[in-house]
Design an enzyme around this catalytic site. Structure first.
Site, short mmCIF file in Angstrom:
data_model
loop_
_atom_site.label_atom_id
_atom_site.label_comp_id
_atom_site.label_asym_id
_atom_site.label_seq_id
_atom_site.Cartn_x
_atom_site.Cartn_y
_atom_site.Cartn_z
CG ASP A 70 -2.06 -1.02 1.08
OD1 ASP A 70 -1.75 -2.20 0.87
OD2 ASP A 70 -3.23 -0.63 1.21
NE ARG A 113 -1.21 1.37 13.04
CZ ARG A 113 -0.31 0.56 12.51
NH1 ARG A 113 0.95 0.64 12.91
NH2 ARG A 113 -0.64 -0.34 11.61
CG ASP A 142 -4.16 0.90 11.84
OD1 ASP A 142 -4.34 0.92 13.07
OD2 ASP A 142 -3.47 0.04 11.26
CB SER A 191 -3.42 -6.36 4.91
OG SER A 191 -3.03 -5.17 5.57
#
Length: 415
Positions: free
Chosen positions: A16, A95, A124, A180
């Protein structure tokens, strides 16, 4: 000609973000790639070379592993955090520390725009952007997967694979294995591809941080974890000892991997309302959570534990999962968490065997809430008659409840 606008892109080197990097360059932006080292297993030189080959102005890698472990993973252990009873928050915990470092790099590099590769269906995007808005109010954010110009061109990962091939961008994902993956020292997560059918098992060769429990060693291994105020400060096993936070975490990951500890396969409820199937393997987090839970049974006051479990654990877990780490409510809840951990000191012995994590014993030299004589069935250290009054007092309201039911014609004894 006006100077190009400069973007700081959260870059992983995967499918990505590699395609997004090229897409942003095609849109005439100057791109500074940022990568937070949270313990993912990567060839950093190859990642840097790839970003530069695609056309990035530079790639900045920041080592935030210690901060990630000490400020986030260990806090989750203190909290016994577990989303929907299963997920140990590996991605959610990473994150905030990545977002914080990315904003720092954006400011240092003079970028007035930040970007990421999060999908428009996932958690996310919320986690990153709420952090960006809090840490740098007013900063512009470009989210390609929510930009019609992007998502009308690329419907999904297969389109990205075609684009990568056309542009000569090397990627590890294939149409046969389009997973992913998000890897860090706390876990690796797996989504997409075959996993989108929740009735099918995950492929045997998918897992990266755990070996198959069925082929794990036939001999169990014992590990001892020492905690101070709920934080792991020492791990020992088979004559070896680790006290540095990063070292002990890596050691538990290595040991846990060998014994197949920490695999889960779940369907979870994302913050935005979509159900998704995800697989995770988290060796060190799993071992530490079980050890910490068991030690609390020995040293933590029962009412404090009950209140912490009902309010603090649930609230802190959802706050982290939903991307609200940089919020007043997280600070409020965390102060209660830290208070609850002041007496969580001691050691726990854990046996690892073919995917199982069994507690073999626990002890504390300083916390004396447990008294062997109080619980012993061979020692009488209080007047048993006192218990009669205790039961009678608690029965007052229950008797009234029972009488009321009888008057209504509802005999509870026959129900």
């Amino acid at each position: 000609m006006a100077p190009k606008q400069k973007i700081c892109l959260a870059y992983s080197g995967g499918l990505d973000t590699s395609c997004i990097l090229k897409y942003l360059l095609e849109a005439q932006y100057t791109v500074v790639c940022f990568l937070g080292d949270v313990g993912q297993e990567e060839d950093w030189a190859a990642v840097r070379e790839k970003a530069m080959k695609i056309g990035a102005e530079k790639l900045i890698i920041r080592d935030v592993r210690k901060e990630f472990i000490e400020e986030f993973c260990f806090r989750a252990i203190q909290c016994n955090a577990q989303y929907e009873g299963r997920y140990l928050l590996g991605t959610s915990l990473a994150r905030p520390v990545i977002s914080k470092a990315q904003i720092q790099v954006a400011k240092e590099e003079g970028c007035d725009i930040v970007s990421h590769g999060c999908t428009g269906k996932g958690n996310d995007q919320v986690r990153f952007e709420l952090a960006f808005h809090t840490l740098a109010p007013g900063i512009k954010i470009i989210a390609p997967w929510r930009d019609p110009a992007f998502f009308e061109r690329f419907q999904g990962r297969n389109d990205l694979l075609d684009y990568a091939e056309k542009m000569g961008i090397p990627v590890t994902s294939t149409k046969a294995k389009p997973y992913s993956m998000d890897d860090n020292i706390a876990h690796c997560s797996y989504e997409s591809g075959q996993l989108e059918d929740p009735s099918r098992p995950p492929p045997d060769g998918m897992w990266t941080r755990t070996d198959d429990p069925l082929t794990a060693p036939n001999t169990p291994q014992e590990v001892t974890v020492r905690f101070e105020k709920g934080v792991p400060v020492k791990v020992s096993s088979e004559g070896k000892e680790w006290t540095d936070s990063l070292d002990l975490f890596n050691a538990l990951n290595t040991i846990g991997k060998k014994h197949g500890i920490g695999r889960i396969d779940i369907v979870e409820n994302r913050f935005i309302g979509i159900k998704s199937r995800g697989c995770y393997d988290s060796p060190a987090m799993t071992i530490l959570r079980w050890a910490h839970l068991d030690l609390e049974g020995l040293v933590l006051d029962g009412r404090v534990r009950s209140l912490r479990d009902q309010f603090v654990t649930h609230s802190w877990t959802e706050i982290l999962y939903n991307g609200l780490y940089f919020s007043p409510e997280r600070e409020f809840v965390e102060n209660s968490l830290l208070f609850s951990q002041q007496r969580v000191n001691g050691e726990v012995k854990v046996r690892l065997y073919k995917g199982n994590c069994d507690i073999m014993g626990r002890s504390s030299e300083t916390e004396k809430l447990y008294d062997e004589s109080e619980s012993s069935m061979d020692v009488l250290n209080f007047d048993p008659v006192d218990t009669t009054g205790f039961i009678n007092i608690n029965a007052i309201r229950l008797k009234k409840y029972g009488l009321a039911k009888l008057e209504e014609g509802n005999d509870l004894a026959k129900a």
